[in-house]
Design a protein around this motif. Structure first.
Motif, PDB file in Angstrom:
ATOM      1  N   ARG A  43     -18.061 161.565  75.944  1.00  0.00           N
ATOM      2  CA  ARG A  43     -19.445 161.996  76.179  1.00  0.00           C
ATOM      3  C   ARG A  43     -20.425 160.857  75.897  1.00  0.00           C
ATOM      4  NH1 ARG A  43     -22.808 166.180  72.491  1.00  0.00           N
ATOM      5  NH2 ARG A  43     -24.688 166.167  73.722  1.00  0.00           N
ATOM      6  N   PHE A  44     -20.137 160.063  74.874  1.00  0.00           N
ATOM      7  CA  PHE A  44     -20.949 158.905  74.518  1.00  0.00           C
ATOM      8  C   PHE A  44     -20.163 157.635  74.822  1.00  0.00           C
ATOM      9  CE2 PHE A  44     -22.662 161.954  71.130  1.00  0.00           C
ATOM     10  CZ  PHE A  44     -23.722 162.351  71.928  1.00  0.00           C
ATOM     11  N   PRO A  45     -20.839 156.499  74.989  1.00  0.00           N
ATOM     12  CA  PRO A  45     -20.150 155.254  75.348  1.00  0.00           C
ATOM     13  C   PRO A  45     -19.160 154.785  74.280  1.00  0.00           C
ATOM     14  CG  PRO A  45     -22.548 154.959  75.377  1.00  0.00           C
ATOM     15  CD  PRO A  45     -22.276 156.332  74.875  1.00  0.00           C
ATOM     16  N   ALA A  46     -18.171 154.058  74.729  1.00  0.00           N
ATOM     17  CA  ALA A  46     -17.178 153.481  73.825  1.00  0.00           C
ATOM     18  C   ALA A  46     -17.813 152.354  73.015  1.00  0.00           C
ATOM     19  CB  ALA A  46     -15.991 152.944  74.616  1.00  0.00           C
ATOM     20  N   SER A  47     -17.318 152.185  71.822  1.00  0.00           N
ATOM     21  CA  SER A  47     -17.838 151.130  70.946  1.00  0.00           C
ATOM     22  C   SER A  47     -17.152 149.803  71.255  1.00  0.00           C
ATOM     23  CB  SER A  47     -17.604 151.508  69.483  1.00  0.00           C
ATOM     24  OG  SER A  47     -16.225 151.652  69.227  1.00  0.00           O
ATOM     25  N   VAL A  48     -17.747 148.746  70.718  1.00  0.00           N
ATOM     26  CA  VAL A  48     -17.209 147.391  70.838  1.00  0.00           C
ATOM     27  C   VAL A  48     -17.033 146.874  69.424  1.00  0.00           C
ATOM     28  CG1 VAL A  48     -17.689 145.057  71.655  1.00  0.00           C
ATOM     29  CG2 VAL A  48     -18.440 147.016  72.999  1.00  0.00           C
ATOM     30  N   LYS A  49     -15.863 146.373  69.099  1.00  0.00           N
ATOM     31  CA  LYS A  49     -15.618 145.797  67.770  1.00  0.00           C
ATOM     32  C   LYS A  49     -16.071 144.334  67.798  1.00  0.00           C
ATOM     33  CE  LYS A  49     -13.602 147.365  64.644  1.00  0.00           C
ATOM     34  NZ  LYS A  49     -14.096 148.005  63.431  1.00  0.00           N
ATOM     35  N   LEU A  50     -17.077 144.006  66.984  1.00  0.00           N
ATOM     36  CA  LEU A  50     -17.569 142.636  66.903  1.00  0.00           C
ATOM     37  C   LEU A  50     -16.904 141.875  65.759  1.00  0.00           C
ATOM     38  CD1 LEU A  50     -21.378 143.224  67.494  1.00  0.00           C
ATOM     39  CD2 LEU A  50     -19.618 142.627  69.158  1.00  0.00           C
ATOM     40  N   GLY A  51     -16.236 142.595  64.890  1.00  0.00           N
ATOM     41  CA  GLY A  51     -15.547 142.004  63.756  1.00  0.00           C
ATOM     42  C   GLY A  51     -14.725 143.080  63.091  1.00  0.00           C
ATOM     43  N   PRO A  52     -13.986 142.748  62.045  1.00  0.00           N
ATOM     44  CA  PRO A  52     -13.136 143.736  61.386  1.00  0.00           C
ATOM     45  C   PRO A  52     -13.898 144.957  60.866  1.00  0.00           C
ATOM     46  CG  PRO A  52     -12.774 141.542  60.461  1.00  0.00           C
ATOM     47  CD  PRO A  52     -13.892 141.430  61.441  1.00  0.00           C
ATOM     48  N   ARG A  53     -15.146 144.761  60.449  1.00  0.00           N
ATOM     49  CA  ARG A  53     -15.926 145.876  59.902  1.00  0.00           C
ATOM     50  C   ARG A  53     -17.244 146.068  60.633  1.00  0.00           C
ATOM     51  NH1 ARG A  53     -16.302 145.764  53.622  1.00  0.00           N
ATOM     52  NH2 ARG A  53     -17.169 147.770  54.164  1.00  0.00           N
ATOM     53  N   ILE A  54     -17.338 145.531  61.857  1.00  0.00           N
ATOM     54  CA  ILE A  54     -18.580 145.630  62.623  1.00  0.00           C
ATOM     55  C   ILE A  54     -18.302 146.310  63.955  1.00  0.00           C
ATOM     56  CG2 ILE A  54     -20.472 144.382  63.698  1.00  0.00           C
ATOM     57  CD1 ILE A  54     -19.930 142.121  61.678  1.00  0.00           C
ATOM     58  N   THR A  55     -18.888 147.490  64.121  1.00  0.00           N
ATOM     59  CA  THR A  55     -18.777 148.249  65.356  1.00  0.00           C
ATOM     60  C   THR A  55     -20.169 148.357  65.953  1.00  0.00           C
ATOM     61  OG1 THR A  55     -16.932 149.508  64.459  1.00  0.00           O
ATOM     62  CG2 THR A  55     -18.060 150.447  66.357  1.00  0.00           C
ATOM     63  N   ALA A  56     -20.272 148.162  67.258  1.00  0.00           N
ATOM     64  CA  ALA A  56     -21.569 148.223  67.917  1.00  0.00           C
ATOM     65  C   ALA A  56     -21.399 148.816  69.312  1.00  0.00           C
ATOM     66  CB  ALA A  56     -22.180 146.827  67.998  1.00  0.00           C
ATOM     67  N   TRP A  57     -22.526 149.044  69.960  1.00  0.00           N
ATOM     68  CA  TRP A  57     -22.535 149.562  71.333  1.00  0.00           C
ATOM     69  C   TRP A  57     -23.432 148.676  72.163  1.00  0.00           C
ATOM     70  CZ3 TRP A  57     -21.711 152.351  67.104  1.00  0.00           C
ATOM     71  CH2 TRP A  57     -20.696 153.287  67.126  1.00  0.00           C
ATOM     72  N   ARG A  58     -23.054 148.461  73.427  1.00  0.00           N
ATOM     73  CA  ARG A  58     -23.858 147.647  74.332  1.00  0.00           C
ATOM     74  C   ARG A  58     -25.166 148.383  74.638  1.00  0.00           C
ATOM     75  NH1 ARG A  58     -18.649 147.007  76.148  1.00  0.00           N
ATOM     76  NH2 ARG A  58     -17.968 144.851  76.204  1.00  0.00           N
TER      77      ARG A  58
END
Length: 72
Positions: A43-58
């Motif tokens: 339902r919501f966009p998939a996340s992107v892992k920018l690092g081991p403990r960093i999750t973000a969305w475009r």
């Protein structure tokens, strides 16, 4: 909308769902559990892992979500 989205880049979860302690208004007003369930279900966009403990969305994906929900 009270929060201006950048043209490109990434957003962290508090920037998307808001964080009253940090003074961040929500772009998508849902709770954290609801957001993660929506990500898992598609339902919501998939996340992107920018690092081991960093999750973000475009930002582009969040803009598309806003456009899609405003059409309904």
């Amino acid at each position: 909308m009270a929060y201006q989205l950048p043209e490109t880049g990434f957003l962290r979860l508090p920037q998307i769902i808001g964080d009253p302690d940090r003074g961040l208004p929500p772009i998508i007003p849902v709770k954290k559990t609801c957001w993660w369930q929506g990500v898992r279900s598609g339902r919501f966009p998939a996340s992107v892992k920018l690092g081991p403990r960093i999750t973000a969305w475009r930002v582009e994906d969040i803009r598309a979500l806003i456009a899609e929900t405003s059409e309904q």
